[in-house]
Design a protein around this motif. Sequence first.
Motif, PDB file in Angstrom:
ATOM      1  N   GLY A 170     -85.721 -27.359  -7.536  1.00 49.92           N
ATOM      2  CA  GLY A 170     -86.008 -26.212  -8.389  1.00 49.92           C
ATOM      3  C   GLY A 170     -84.951 -26.098  -9.467  1.00 49.92           C
ATOM      4  N   TYR A 190     -82.002 -24.865  -8.944  1.00 46.59           N
ATOM      5  CA  TYR A 190     -80.730 -24.681  -8.237  1.00 46.59           C
ATOM      6  C   TYR A 190     -80.275 -26.050  -7.715  1.00 46.59           C
ATOM      7  CZ  TYR A 190     -77.399 -22.660  -4.864  1.00 46.59           C
ATOM      8  OH  TYR A 190     -76.273 -22.332  -4.150  1.00 46.59           O
ATOM      9  N   GLY A 223     -86.617 -22.707   1.539  1.00 50.47           N
ATOM     10  CA  GLY A 223     -86.530 -21.827   0.379  1.00 50.47           C
ATOM     11  C   GLY A 223     -85.099 -21.565  -0.047  1.00 50.47           C
ATOM     12  N   ARG A 263     -83.718 -24.584  -1.831  1.00 53.46           N
ATOM     13  CA  ARG A 263     -84.288 -24.698  -3.177  1.00 53.46           C
ATOM     14  C   ARG A 263     -83.762 -23.608  -4.106  1.00 53.46           C
ATOM     15  NH1 ARG A 263     -90.757 -25.116  -4.830  1.00 53.46           N
ATOM     16  NH2 ARG A 263     -90.392 -25.896  -6.928  1.00 53.46           N
ATOM     17  N   THR A 292     -85.060 -20.398  -3.958  1.00 53.67           N
ATOM     18  CA  THR A 292     -86.071 -19.345  -4.123  1.00 53.67           C
ATOM     19  C   THR A 292     -85.835 -18.185  -3.170  1.00 53.67           C
ATOM     20  OG1 THR A 292     -87.550 -20.559  -2.630  1.00 53.67           O
ATOM     21  CG2 THR A 292     -87.813 -20.940  -5.004  1.00 53.67           C
ATOM     22  N   THR A 306     -82.535 -16.098  -1.449  1.00 58.77           N
ATOM     23  CA  THR A 306     -81.088 -15.974  -1.692  1.00 58.77           C
ATOM     24  C   THR A 306     -80.381 -15.122  -0.656  1.00 58.77           C
ATOM     25  OG1 THR A 306     -81.491 -14.120  -3.203  1.00 58.77           O
ATOM     26  CG2 THR A 306     -81.328 -16.325  -4.171  1.00 58.77           C
TER      27      THR A 306
END
Length: 379
Positions: free
Chosen positions: A315, A317, A371, A374, A376, A378
């Motif tokens: 992604g 990040y 997630g 990636r 998405t 946090t």
Amino acid sequence: MTFPVVGMVGGGQLARMTHESGIPLGIRFKLLSDTPQDSAAQVVNDVVIGDYRDLGTLREFARGCDVITFDHEHVPTEHLRALEADGIPVRPGPDALVHAQDKGVMRAKLDAIGVPCPRHRIVADPADVVAFAAEGDGFPVVLKTVRGGYDGKGVWVVDSAEEAAEPFRAGVPVLAEERVDFVRELAANVVRSPHGQAVAYPVVESRQVDGVCDTVIAPAPDLDESLALSAEEMALKIAKELGVVGHLAVELFQTRDGRILVNELAMRPHNSGHWSMDGAVTSQFANHVRAVLDLPLGDPRPRAAWTVMVNVLGGDYPDMYSAYLHCMARDPQLKIHMYGKDVKPGRKVGHVNTYGDDLADVLERARHAAGYLRGTITE
């Protein structure tokens, strides 16, 4: 004692993980890779950089190898026949591999051995697509180039003759298929050795996002036992009838009227089998190595009630390593597998495996970890 050398054509993550499974056995690997930066080229000691489409390169690479196998199906069939003529064992061989290379050949063979598939035929042009649609329930129709497609590429869902024009621009034959009304996608993974021993893994559910595998649940939840057994038997039959040696993934549709239909075949370790690295007694990669060397195959049974694999996609990040602290502290049982790839949006750069007795919990843990890696998620 001299341990054998496995020649692996292709330097992607499948080669990387296959190599990893051979290390405890003392199996040596030789890799034919496109670039030194490829996933497997970073970890295999003996790497040849070259073009798998060049017969001279393949022949030179094969010197010193006891067997040749692959992490993709794209090596030209005629080149594989030449290697066999040179006395090099190729597993799977060209007579089997062509069914994973050419969707038209695959469909014809599956029809001949009585394996259920979606309604299909090769079409000549957009007008022929219209005729194919009229022979069934009309549009939409699925069109596939017979060679070269993967992860949703080379596949179109079309609603008219105008939309059907695009696939023909590639200049290769096009396969038309009915659009199946399915409940979900399943996968049956089996491994077969040269002397005919074969094992079957539990049938899994494979969930796709934008044509790319996102989540695999092993075993497939709420799958009728008789249907699961039928899928395993079908995959074993295909492996035997096609002469597959090594791992075979049979991607399936479970239809709303209770049938299973074959969607695609892959003759190599497969994304739908990554769960087995941590969730099975013997992983798909370890059994693929055993099979191509004609060693006795390992136990494919699951270690836990549920195992979930979720792909980690790139992604915005790029610093995934910094996320390890959170992921590992939150879930000490989490298994992270990274492929050594540069992070790019939508690119598969790794996967995570979780396992346990509660499916909802196992799913949540895997999705959270993927997630968070990636970026998405946090928190």
